[in-house]
Write a protein that holds these residues in place. Structure first.
Motif, PDB file in Angstrom:
ATOM      1  N   LYS A 180     -53.177 -26.415 -30.837  1.00 19.47           N
ATOM      2  CA  LYS A 180     -53.827 -25.144 -30.492  1.00 19.47           C
ATOM      3  C   LYS A 180     -52.998 -24.374 -29.467  1.00 19.47           C
ATOM      4  O   LYS A 180     -52.864 -23.151 -29.555  1.00 19.47           O
ATOM      5  N   MET A 181     -52.454 -25.113 -28.487  1.00 21.71           N
ATOM      6  CA  MET A 181     -51.626 -24.475 -27.467  1.00 21.71           C
ATOM      7  C   MET A 181     -50.384 -23.842 -28.098  1.00 21.71           C
ATOM      8  O   MET A 181     -49.945 -22.757 -27.696  1.00 21.71           O
ATOM      9  N   LEU A 182     -49.811 -24.525 -29.094  1.00 23.25           N
ATOM     10  CA  LEU A 182     -48.640 -23.995 -29.788  1.00 23.25           C
ATOM     11  C   LEU A 182     -48.988 -22.684 -30.488  1.00 23.25           C
ATOM     12  O   LEU A 182     -48.255 -21.695 -30.398  1.00 23.25           O
ATOM     13  N   ALA A 183     -50.130 -22.675 -31.184  1.00 22.10           N
ATOM     14  CA  ALA A 183     -50.558 -21.468 -31.887  1.00 22.10           C
ATOM     15  C   ALA A 183     -50.791 -20.317 -30.911  1.00 22.10           C
ATOM     16  O   ALA A 183     -50.419 -19.167 -31.173  1.00 22.10           O
ATOM     17  N   GLN A 184     -51.398 -20.634 -29.750  1.00 25.83           N
ATOM     18  CA  GLN A 184     -51.660 -19.597 -28.750  1.00 25.83           C
ATOM     19  C   GLN A 184     -50.359 -19.052 -28.168  1.00 25.83           C
ATOM     20  O   GLN A 184     -50.220 -17.840 -27.949  1.00 25.83           O
ATOM     21  N   ALA A 185     -49.403 -19.943 -27.904  1.00 21.20           N
ATOM     22  CA  ALA A 185     -48.123 -19.511 -27.341  1.00 21.20           C
ATOM     23  C   ALA A 185     -47.383 -18.601 -28.314  1.00 21.20           C
ATOM     24  O   ALA A 185     -46.791 -17.599 -27.926  1.00 21.20           O
ATOM     25  N   LEU A 186     -47.436 -18.944 -29.610  1.00 22.24           N
ATOM     26  CA  LEU A 186     -46.782 -18.112 -30.616  1.00 22.24           C
ATOM     27  C   LEU A 186     -47.473 -16.762 -30.744  1.00 22.24           C
ATOM     28  O   LEU A 186     -46.830 -15.725 -30.896  1.00 22.24           O
ATOM     29  N   GLU A 187     -48.797 -16.787 -30.650  1.00 21.37           N
ATOM     30  CA  GLU A 187     -49.548 -15.528 -30.745  1.00 21.37           C
ATOM     31  C   GLU A 187     -49.200 -14.589 -29.594  1.00 21.37           C
ATOM     32  O   GLU A 187     -49.107 -13.377 -29.760  1.00 21.37           O
ATOM     33  N   LYS A 188     -48.983 -15.191 -28.404  1.00 21.98           N
ATOM     34  CA  LYS A 188     -48.620 -14.393 -27.227  1.00 21.98           C
ATOM     35  C   LYS A 188     -47.120 -14.126 -27.157  1.00 21.98           C
ATOM     36  O   LYS A 188     -46.640 -13.494 -26.224  1.00 21.98           O
ATOM     37  N   GLU A 189     -46.386 -14.659 -28.119  1.00 20.26           N
ATOM     38  CA  GLU A 189     -44.928 -14.517 -28.176  1.00 20.26           C
ATOM     39  C   GLU A 189     -44.250 -15.124 -26.949  1.00 20.26           C
ATOM     40  O   GLU A 189     -43.220 -14.651 -26.474  1.00 20.26           O
ATOM     41  N   ASP A 190     -44.846 -16.208 -26.433  1.00 18.68           N
ATOM     42  CA  ASP A 190     -44.256 -16.958 -25.320  1.00 18.68           C
ATOM     43  C   ASP A 190     -43.436 -18.091 -25.932  1.00 18.68           C
ATOM     44  O   ASP A 190     -43.877 -19.229 -26.022  1.00 18.68           O
ATOM     45  N   TYR A 191     -42.217 -17.746 -26.347  1.00 16.43           N
ATOM     46  CA  TYR A 191     -41.434 -18.690 -27.142  1.00 16.43           C
ATOM     47  C   TYR A 191     -40.876 -19.846 -26.312  1.00 16.43           C
ATOM     48  O   TYR A 191     -40.636 -20.936 -26.832  1.00 16.43           O
ATOM     49  N   GLU A 192     -40.661 -19.606 -25.026  1.00 18.95           N
ATOM     50  CA  GLU A 192     -40.188 -20.706 -24.181  1.00 18.95           C
ATOM     51  C   GLU A 192     -41.246 -21.802 -24.105  1.00 18.95           C
ATOM     52  O   GLU A 192     -40.952 -22.989 -24.254  1.00 18.95           O
ATOM     53  N   LYS A 193     -42.502 -21.399 -23.872  1.00 17.40           N
ATOM     54  CA  LYS A 193     -43.594 -22.380 -23.820  1.00 17.40           C
ATOM     55  C   LYS A 193     -43.783 -23.028 -25.187  1.00 17.40           C
ATOM     56  O   LYS A 193     -44.009 -24.238 -25.287  1.00 17.40           O
ATOM     57  N   ALA A 194     -43.683 -22.219 -26.247  1.00 19.21           N
ATOM     58  CA  ALA A 194     -43.856 -22.759 -27.598  1.00 19.21           C
ATOM     59  C   ALA A 194     -42.820 -23.830 -27.903  1.00 19.21           C
ATOM     60  O   ALA A 194     -43.126 -24.857 -28.516  1.00 19.21           O
ATOM     61  N   ALA A 195     -41.588 -23.611 -27.449  1.00 13.20           N
ATOM     62  CA  ALA A 195     -40.526 -24.589 -27.696  1.00 13.20           C
ATOM     63  C   ALA A 195     -40.825 -25.905 -26.999  1.00 13.20           C
ATOM     64  O   ALA A 195     -40.608 -26.989 -27.552  1.00 13.20           O
ATOM     65  N   LYS A 196     -41.336 -25.830 -25.769  1.00  8.59           N
ATOM     66  CA  LYS A 196     -41.655 -27.056 -25.030  1.00  8.59           C
ATOM     67  C   LYS A 196     -42.798 -27.818 -25.703  1.00  8.59           C
ATOM     68  O   LYS A 196     -42.780 -29.050 -25.803  1.00  8.59           O
ATOM     69  N   ILE A 197     -43.802 -27.059 -26.177  1.00  7.05           N
ATOM     70  CA  ILE A 197     -44.923 -27.722 -26.861  1.00  7.05           C
ATOM     71  C   ILE A 197     -44.451 -28.336 -28.168  1.00  7.05           C
ATOM     72  O   ILE A 197     -44.829 -29.459 -28.520  1.00  7.05           O
ATOM     73  N   ARG A 198     -43.594 -27.603 -28.885  1.00  4.97           N
ATOM     74  CA  ARG A 198     -43.048 -28.139 -30.134  1.00  4.97           C
ATOM     75  C   ARG A 198     -42.280 -29.429 -29.881  1.00  4.97           C
ATOM     76  O   ARG A 198     -42.405 -30.408 -30.623  1.00  4.97           O
ATOM     77  N   ASP A 199     -41.495 -29.465 -28.814  1.00  7.33           N
ATOM     78  CA  ASP A 199     -40.744 -30.674 -28.470  1.00  7.33           C
ATOM     79  C   ASP A 199     -41.692 -31.838 -28.182  1.00  7.33           C
ATOM     80  O   ASP A 199     -41.431 -32.977 -28.583  1.00  7.33           O
ATOM     81  N   GLU A 200     -42.778 -31.549 -27.456  1.00  9.65           N
ATOM     82  CA  GLU A 200     -43.739 -32.613 -27.130  1.00  9.65           C
ATOM     83  C   GLU A 200     -44.415 -33.135 -28.383  1.00  9.65           C
ATOM     84  O   GLU A 200     -44.589 -34.354 -28.545  1.00  9.65           O
ATOM     85  N   LEU A 201     -44.759 -32.244 -29.295  1.00  9.86           N
ATOM     86  CA  LEU A 201     -45.366 -32.670 -30.556  1.00  9.86           C
ATOM     87  C   LEU A 201     -44.407 -33.534 -31.370  1.00  9.86           C
ATOM     88  O   LEU A 201     -44.783 -34.580 -31.906  1.00  9.86           O
ATOM     89  N   ASN A 202     -43.161 -33.091 -31.444  1.00  3.49           N
ATOM     90  CA  ASN A 202     -42.153 -33.862 -32.183  1.00  3.49           C
ATOM     91  C   ASN A 202     -41.950 -35.239 -31.569  1.00  3.49           C
ATOM     92  O   ASN A 202     -41.778 -36.236 -32.264  1.00  3.49           O
TER      93      ASN A 202
END
Length: 206
Positions: A180-202
């Motif tokens: 959910k946090m990843l989806a929210q970060a992408l919606e807000k176009e906060d790509y730096e945060k999205a990348a960190k969340i993506r890394d944690e998920l991976n």
């Protein structure tokens, strides 16, 4: 003119210019490094392409790719062609199937576009000789600063080699919450945060 292939080694905040980032390129068959100071937008565009994150709306470099594809132009390579008074110059080598032509571009834009087409990045010996840093020098000069007059955002610097930023949204957060946090970060176009969340998920998914 002999071309030397480069690869992206990292991206980090610039220690000498607030709001800028250091893009570290490395000689693919050697030990020289080429640090280039780039702007925040270009750094973000490069980072989300490296991280394979798809923005909700196309960035400028995504738009360039879509336009090029619609007019049947392909990108062949990116060439960092010159260094004048501390400013890098580059070319995007293109083809429409019948002719090959070059577009002048800032290295940051050229690399962001080149990444989207999956093309190689090259430079020439004169650029590496003037601005390249030998690998062993990086550790010796970690604390050095460049006191030259301020240049445009494409100036060469000697930043600390890029290392991945700390990437942990808290380990107590569930996978569902992270998604959910990843989806929210992408919606807000906060790509730096999205990348960190993506890394944690991976990392959690092994």
């Amino acid at each position: 003119m002999k071309k030397i292939q480069l690869e992206i080694l990292g991206l980090s905040s610039s220690q000498s210019q607030s709001g800028s980032f250091a893009l570290i390129l490395g000689e693919k068959t050697g030990n020289r490094r080429l640090p280039i100071i780039i702007g925040m937008f270009e750094a973000q565009s490069i980072a989300i392409q490296i991280e394979k994150i798809s923005p909700n709306r196309p960035l400028t470099h995504d738009l360039f790719k879509s336009f090029a594809e619609h007019v049947h132009v392909t990108i062949l390579e990116v060439l960092i062609s010159d260094l004048k008074e501390g400013v890098f110059y580059s070319k995007i080598v293109c083809s429409d199937g019948a002719t090959t032509f070059e577009l002048d571009a800032r290295p940051s834009d050229a690399i962001a576009i080149g990444l989207r087409f999956g093309v190689p990045i090259f430079t020439v010996e004169s650029v590496l000789s003037e601005a390249g840093i030998i690998l062993s020098d990086l550790d010796e000069n970690v604390d050095d600063t460049d006191d030259d007059d301020d240049q445009d955002e494409e100036d060469t610097e000697k930043p600390v080699p890029a290392r991945p930023e700390p990437r942990e949204p808290s380990g107590q957060v569930s996978l569902d919450e992270l998604t959910k946090m990843l989806a929210q970060a992408l919606e807000k176009e906060d790509y730096e945060k999205a990348a960190k969340i993506r890394d944690e998920l991976n990392k959690r998914n092994g």
